[in-house]
Enzyme design. Structure first.
Site, PDB file in Angstrom:
ATOM      1  N   ASN A 108      36.603  37.177   6.584  1.00 40.28           N
ATOM      2  CA  ASN A 108      36.796  36.534   5.299  1.00 40.28           C
ATOM      3  C   ASN A 108      36.052  37.533   4.392  1.00 40.28           C
ATOM      4  OD1 ASN A 108      36.886  34.956   3.056  1.00 40.28           O
ATOM      5  ND2 ASN A 108      36.679  32.872   4.296  1.00 40.28           N
ATOM      6  N   GLU A 143      37.966  28.236  10.184  1.00 39.92           N
ATOM      7  CA  GLU A 143      37.700  29.275   9.953  1.00 39.92           C
ATOM      8  C   GLU A 143      37.130  30.218  11.174  1.00 39.92           C
ATOM      9  OE1 GLU A 143      35.775  28.561   5.519  1.00 39.92           O
ATOM     10  OE2 GLU A 143      35.895  30.544   6.144  1.00 39.92           O
ATOM     11  N   CYS A 169      32.025  31.339  -0.314  1.00 42.56           N
ATOM     12  CA  CYS A 169      32.112  29.833  -0.200  1.00 42.56           C
ATOM     13  C   CYS A 169      30.927  29.140   0.363  1.00 42.56           C
ATOM     14  CB  CYS A 169      33.341  29.627   0.549  1.00 42.56           C
ATOM     15  SG  CYS A 169      33.982  27.870   0.217  1.00 42.56           S
ATOM     16  N   ASN A 194      37.007  28.191  -1.543  1.00 39.36           N
ATOM     17  CA  ASN A 194      38.134  27.135  -1.349  1.00 39.36           C
ATOM     18  C   ASN A 194      37.325  25.891  -0.762  1.00 39.36           C
ATOM     19  OD1 ASN A 194      40.965  29.260  -0.375  1.00 39.36           O
ATOM     20  ND2 ASN A 194      39.569  29.590  -1.948  1.00 39.36           N
TER      21      ASN A 194
HETATM   22  N1  ING Z   1      34.714  25.899   2.310  1.00 42.57           N
HETATM   23  C1  ING Z   1      33.665  24.694   2.509  1.00 42.57           C
HETATM   24  C2  ING Z   1      32.454  25.072   1.788  1.00 42.57           C
HETATM   25  O1  ING Z   1      31.452  25.189   2.143  1.00 42.57           O
HETATM   26  C3  ING Z   1      33.138  23.378   4.209  1.00 42.57           C
HETATM   27  C4  ING Z   1      33.421  24.771   4.077  1.00 42.57           C
HETATM   28  C5  ING Z   1      34.167  22.539   4.353  1.00 42.57           C
HETATM   29  C6  ING Z   1      31.800  22.804   4.015  1.00 42.57           C
HETATM   30  C7  ING Z   1      34.206  21.096   4.759  1.00 42.57           C
HETATM   31  C8  ING Z   1      31.667  21.449   4.194  1.00 42.57           C
HETATM   32  C9  ING Z   1      32.846  20.534   4.363  1.00 42.57           C
HETATM   33  O2  ING Z   1      32.614  24.981   0.423  1.00 42.57           O
HETATM   34  C10 ING Z   1      34.467  27.128   2.726  1.00 42.57           C
HETATM   35  N2  ING Z   1      35.792  27.917   2.701  1.00 42.57           N
HETATM   36  O3  ING Z   1      33.505  27.494   3.269  1.00 42.57           O
END
Ligand code: ING
Length: 302
Positions: A108, A143, A169, A194
């Site tokens: 990523n 992911e 992210c 995202n």
């Molecule tokens: N997205 C999220 C983020 O840290 C995530 C990962 C998803 C964290 C759901 C907590 C709960 O904003 C990415 N793409 O890392």
């Protein structure tokens, strides 16, 4: 001589799974044109800005998975964006799914591209969240099924004489991201994200999604006296809501500019880089406070 850099955050609205790469690149070129017209010298796009956030699904078919990845950047579909950077004299940071030709690695990734349309530097997401298989009771976030952890560390690159770092992210939630980049000399951190609105694994915290979006970035900016510019991919992608809240944050921790929509939106701010030194006079002057020998001594005693 005052030092500054005008930054644009190019938030995108949702990118649906059925979207053709060409139509998505058209949207990114249009956002870059708006950023340049507003006087920006650098722009940041979201994480995975060329495709939908496909880790929301469990996909087995390798061809279907690889269709989300870029084996070369720029490639035939993305060259137009790099050409626009050179035409408009504006660099950008772009998040995308990287397929490395050398060893087939999958990352990523975020690339920093100069105002000549040439690659300046690359960052690969270190904090890869979620799992490789769906876990009952959690927001499906696979992911780790599709990406390896980044292997390039926290590099800092020089763009127009300014030291720029990148993060992706979940990286923005970890204090070490900002500290490592700033110990490496970063003056600006460009972030793409995202972030799902829903949090099935912790409904009690669901109302905090925007607070937990800005809190770590404002803290990171303040505690490391660095400018932070963060671009969301927002809106509803194939039924899943993603938060917006794209923003530009000063080394004081204040939000200097913030998106107000869940669509394609450009926010711009002239980042006064001299503000970094002013903040460091008050606190967070690493050279003055960080005594490795002192830290090591305490560690030895623990
Ligand atoms: N997205 C999220 C983020 O840290 C995530 C990962 C998803 C964290 C759901 C907590 C709960 O904003 C990415 N793409 O890392």
């Amino acid at each position: 001589m005052a030092r500054d850099l005008t930054i644009a955050v190019c938030q995108t609205g949702p990118i649906q799974k059925r979207a053709q790469r060409a139509e998505t690149v058209d949207r990114l070129v249009a956002l870059l044109e708006r950023a340049a017209a507003a006087g920006a010298e650098i722009a940041v796009f979201p994480e995975l800005a060329l495709t939908t956030f496909f880790p929301r699904w469990r996909i087995d078919d390798q061809a279907e998975i690889e269709a989300f990845f870029e084996p070369a950047m720029p490639g035939p579909q993305t060259q137009r964006l790099y050409d626009a950077a050179a035409r408009l004299k504006i660099g950008f940071a772009l998040g995308y799914a990287e397929l490395t030709r050398v060893d087939g690695g999958r990352f990523n990734t975020m690339d920093l591209v100069g105002h000549d349309g040439k690659l300046v530097g690359r960052y690969r997401k270190i904090h890869v969240p979620g799992s490789s298989e769906p876990e009952p009771g959690t927001t499906v976030h696979l992911e780790r099924r599709y990406f390896e952890p980044g292997n390039l560390g926290f590099p800092v690159f020089v763009y127009r004489g300014v030291r720029v770092g990148m993060a992706i992210c979940n990286d923005r939630r970890w204090p070490e991201t900002y500290r490592m980049l700033c110990l490496n000399g970063a003056e600006i951190v460009l972030i793409g994200y995202n972030t799902p609105l829903l949090l099935d694994e912790a409904p009690a915290l669901a109302h905090l999604r925007m607070f937990h979006n800005h809190l770590p970035m404002q803290a990171g900016a303040y505690q490391n006296t660095v400018w932070v510019a963060a671009a969301a991919k927002a809106g509803v992608e194939d039924g899943q809501a993603l938060i917006g809240g794209s923003c530009i944050i000063a080394p004081t921790g204040e939000i200097a500019a913030q998106a107000i929509s869940l669509g394609d939106e450009v926010i711009v701010h002239r980042a006064d880089l001299d503000l970094i030194a002013i903040c460091r006079k008050v606190n967070f002057d690493f050279a003055r406070y960080r005594r490795p020998d002192q830290y090591r001594l305490i560690a030895d005693q623990v």
